[in-house]
Design a protein around this motif. Structure first.
Motif, PDB file in Angstrom:
ATOM      1  N   THR A  80       0.851  -1.183   0.000  1.00  0.00           N
ATOM      2  CA  THR A  80       0.000   0.000   0.000  1.00  0.00           C
ATOM      3  C   THR A  80       0.892   1.240   0.000  1.00  0.00           C
ATOM      4  O   THR A  80       2.097   1.166   0.296  1.00  0.00           O
ATOM      5  CB  THR A  80      -0.901   0.030   1.238  1.00  0.00           C
ATOM      6  N   ALA A  81       0.289   2.380  -0.306  1.00  0.00           N
ATOM      7  CA  ALA A  81       1.046   3.639  -0.261  1.00  0.00           C
ATOM      8  C   ALA A  81       1.588   3.879   1.148  1.00  0.00           C
ATOM      9  O   ALA A  81       2.700   4.382   1.321  1.00  0.00           O
ATOM     10  CB  ALA A  81       0.155   4.795  -0.704  1.00  0.00           C
ATOM     11  N   ALA A  82       0.817   3.484   2.167  1.00  0.00           N
ATOM     12  CA  ALA A  82       1.263   3.648   3.557  1.00  0.00           C
ATOM     13  C   ALA A  82       2.460   2.746   3.853  1.00  0.00           C
ATOM     14  O   ALA A  82       3.402   3.154   4.548  1.00  0.00           O
ATOM     15  CB  ALA A  82       0.122   3.348   4.522  1.00  0.00           C
ATOM     16  N   ASP A  83       2.423   1.510   3.332  1.00  0.00           N
ATOM     17  CA  ASP A  83       3.567   0.594   3.506  1.00  0.00           C
ATOM     18  C   ASP A  83       4.840   1.210   2.933  1.00  0.00           C
ATOM     19  O   ASP A  83       5.912   1.141   3.545  1.00  0.00           O
ATOM     20  CB  ASP A  83       3.306  -0.737   2.791  1.00  0.00           C
ATOM     21  N   ILE A  84       4.711   1.783   1.747  1.00  0.00           N
ATOM     22  CA  ILE A  84       5.881   2.369   1.078  1.00  0.00           C
ATOM     23  C   ILE A  84       6.403   3.559   1.878  1.00  0.00           C
ATOM     24  O   ILE A  84       7.620   3.723   2.058  1.00  0.00           O
ATOM     25  CB  ILE A  84       5.534   2.766  -0.362  1.00  0.00           C
ATOM     26  N   ALA A  85       5.486   4.382   2.383  1.00  0.00           N
ATOM     27  CA  ALA A  85       5.902   5.534   3.197  1.00  0.00           C
ATOM     28  C   ALA A  85       6.635   5.079   4.455  1.00  0.00           C
ATOM     29  O   ALA A  85       7.632   5.692   4.867  1.00  0.00           O
ATOM     30  CB  ALA A  85       4.685   6.372   3.564  1.00  0.00           C
ATOM     31  N   ASP A  86       6.161   3.988   5.067  1.00  0.00           N
ATOM     32  CA  ASP A  86       6.829   3.453   6.264  1.00  0.00           C
ATOM     33  C   ASP A  86       8.231   2.953   5.918  1.00  0.00           C
ATOM     34  O   ASP A  86       9.185   3.165   6.669  1.00  0.00           O
ATOM     35  CB  ASP A  86       6.009   2.305   6.865  1.00  0.00           C
ATOM     36  N   ARG A  87       8.352   2.269   4.788  1.00  0.00           N
ATOM     37  CA  ARG A  87       9.665   1.758   4.372  1.00  0.00           C
ATOM     38  C   ARG A  87      10.613   2.914   4.052  1.00  0.00           C
ATOM     39  O   ARG A  87      11.817   2.841   4.311  1.00  0.00           O
ATOM     40  CB  ARG A  87       9.515   0.851   3.153  1.00  0.00           C
ATOM     41  N   PHE A  88      10.065   3.971   3.466  1.00  0.00           N
ATOM     42  CA  PHE A  88      10.886   5.151   3.168  1.00  0.00           C
ATOM     43  C   PHE A  88      11.425   5.744   4.468  1.00  0.00           C
ATOM     44  O   PHE A  88      12.620   6.055   4.573  1.00  0.00           O
ATOM     45  CB  PHE A  88      10.051   6.192   2.417  1.00  0.00           C
ATOM     46  N   GLU A  89      10.571   5.882   5.469  1.00  0.00           N
ATOM     47  CA  GLU A  89      11.003   6.453   6.751  1.00  0.00           C
ATOM     48  C   GLU A  89      12.055   5.564   7.415  1.00  0.00           C
ATOM     49  O   GLU A  89      13.043   6.059   7.979  1.00  0.00           O
ATOM     50  CB  GLU A  89       9.811   6.637   7.681  1.00  0.00           C
ATOM     51  N   ALA A  90      11.858   4.236   7.312  1.00  0.00           N
ATOM     52  CA  ALA A  90      12.836   3.314   7.895  1.00  0.00           C
ATOM     53  C   ALA A  90      14.196   3.431   7.206  1.00  0.00           C
ATOM     54  O   ALA A  90      15.242   3.310   7.843  1.00  0.00           O
ATOM     55  CB  ALA A  90      12.305   1.886   7.810  1.00  0.00           C
ATOM     56  N   ALA A  91      14.174   3.668   5.892  1.00  0.00           N
ATOM     57  CA  ALA A  91      15.416   3.738   5.121  1.00  0.00           C
ATOM     58  C   ALA A  91      16.122   5.083   5.273  1.00  0.00           C
ATOM     59  O   ALA A  91      17.365   5.136   5.319  1.00  0.00           O
ATOM     60  CB  ALA A  91      15.134   3.456   3.638  1.00  0.00           C
ATOM     61  N   PHE A  92      15.346   6.173   5.361  1.00  0.00           N
ATOM     62  CA  PHE A  92      15.951   7.505   5.275  1.00  0.00           C
ATOM     63  C   PHE A  92      15.698   8.405   6.493  1.00  0.00           C
ATOM     64  O   PHE A  92      16.236   9.502   6.552  1.00  0.00           O
ATOM     65  CB  PHE A  92      15.448   8.206   4.002  1.00  0.00           C
ATOM     66  N   GLY A  93      14.868   7.960   7.420  1.00  0.00           N
ATOM     67  CA  GLY A  93      14.706   8.700   8.661  1.00  0.00           C
ATOM     68  C   GLY A  93      13.729   9.837   8.637  1.00  0.00           C
ATOM     69  O   GLY A  93      13.649  10.628   9.583  1.00  0.00           O
ATOM     70  N   TYR A  94      12.970   9.980   7.545  1.00  0.00           N
ATOM     71  CA  TYR A  94      11.919  11.004   7.497  1.00  0.00           C
ATOM     72  C   TYR A  94      10.830  10.552   6.541  1.00  0.00           C
ATOM     73  O   TYR A  94      10.994   9.595   5.800  1.00  0.00           O
ATOM     74  CB  TYR A  94      12.489  12.365   7.067  1.00  0.00           C
TER      75      TYR A  94
END
Length: 312
Positions: free
Chosen positions: A296-310
């Motif tokens: 989901t778009a939310a899953d991707i946003a969570d993975r982005f935050e985990a990878a880059f910190g924001y």
């Protein structure tokens, strides 16, 4: 302003067969002038593909608004149904009833050597699909498609004033230096991998700074070494995201481009846009096939935050 992205490019079906031996044991070096061989392929699978289909798939997953401008043949039913179920518009897909879909037949051996046959089919009629009928858009990508179609879509999009992302991919050898320079001059963005950018420089005689100076952004992907975005006279280095697994690189570039388009249509800065694109490539490579990653778009946003910190 609309957030629609027009996705011009191929729509194809890939038929992938696995031969459990080695081609080298069946092909005799002194008999290659009269080859007549048959390979037993116990496993076979079909995958939905083509650059426009792959890009639209990942862009829709991100929450973007893709509109495909492509051509399919008489055997389009299952693919059209799939796109419609995904909520991806098929209104601007031209159907050629006297052609078959573009398709690639891939036979791989145990060493992952491949014997491929590609039938362009309906893709060859891309120039008959009037892009003006697709309506307004924030950006359009010209990805690998029929030769005449890519040329015509570039001209028509420039006339319509719609910003163009030029993604020549595997179709680059079809164009001479003059044509490639014309594509670059019409484009707002150009994206290519490390091999393609070398070919682009060789064919056009332009250096990376030369190209970048004609564009809002030049994006160069370098696989596991990340990517670079040349914009505003500077170079932004984008790190590669570590993938959960490295299963299949097919369609990774298309997933990356979906991230670019999402960033552009949502006015993200280039640092964030590049990082999102990098994440999409890493998500894709961990799945077999070009359109089998499901988040989901939310899953991707969570993975982005985990990878880059924001969050973007």
């Amino acid at each position: 302003m609309t957030k629609t992205s027009l996705i011009c490019g191929s729509l194809a079906i890939d038929t992938i067969m696995q031969f459990n031996g080695r081609f080298g044991e069946s092909l005799l070096a002194d008999q290659l002038h009269k080859v007549n061989v048959s390979f037993l392929v116990p496993t076979l699978r079909t995958e939905f593909g083509g650059c426009s289909g792959n890009i639209a798939y990942s862009l829709k997953m991100l929450g973007g608004e893709p509109r495909i401008v492509g051509v399919m043949g008489q055997d389009c039913g299952l693919y059209l149904e799939r796109l419609q179920k995904l909520g991806i518009s098929t209104e601007n897909i031209l159907i050629k009833a006297d052609s078959y879909n573009a398709q690639c037949f891939v036979t791989a051996d145990v060493d992952n050597n491949q014997i491929n046959a590609f039938h362009p089919g309906a893709m060859s009629f891309a120039h008959e699909n009037d892009i003006a009928k697709a309506g307004p858009a924030r950006v359009a990508i010209i990805s690998p498609d029929g030769h005449e179609g890519m040329l015509k879509h570039a001209k028509d999009l420039a006339d319509l004033g719609i910003p163009i992302m030029f993604d020549p991919g595997q179709q680059m050898p079809m164009f001479n230096g003059e044509q490639l320079i014309d594509f670059i001059d019409k484009a707002t963005y150009v994206t290519a991998n490390d091999y393609e950018i070398e070919m682009l420089m060789e064919r056009t005689g332009l250096t990376l700074p030369d190209m970048a100076s004609r564009l809002e952004a030049l994006i160069v992907t370098r696989g596991e070494n990340g990517s670079e975005i040349y914009t505003g006279g500077k170079r932004i280095d984008i790190p590669a995201v570590k993938a959960d697994a490295v299963l299949d690189p097919t369609g990774c570039g298309d997933a990356y481009r979906a991230g670019l388009l999402f960033g552009i249509t949502n006015n993200l800065n280039w640092e964030t846009t590049g990082r999102l694109a990098s994440l999409m490539g890493a998500i894709k490579i961990a799945h077999q096939g070009a359109q089998n990653h499901k988040l989901t778009a939310a899953d991707i946003a969570d993975r982005f935050e985990a990878a880059f910190g924001y969050r973007y």
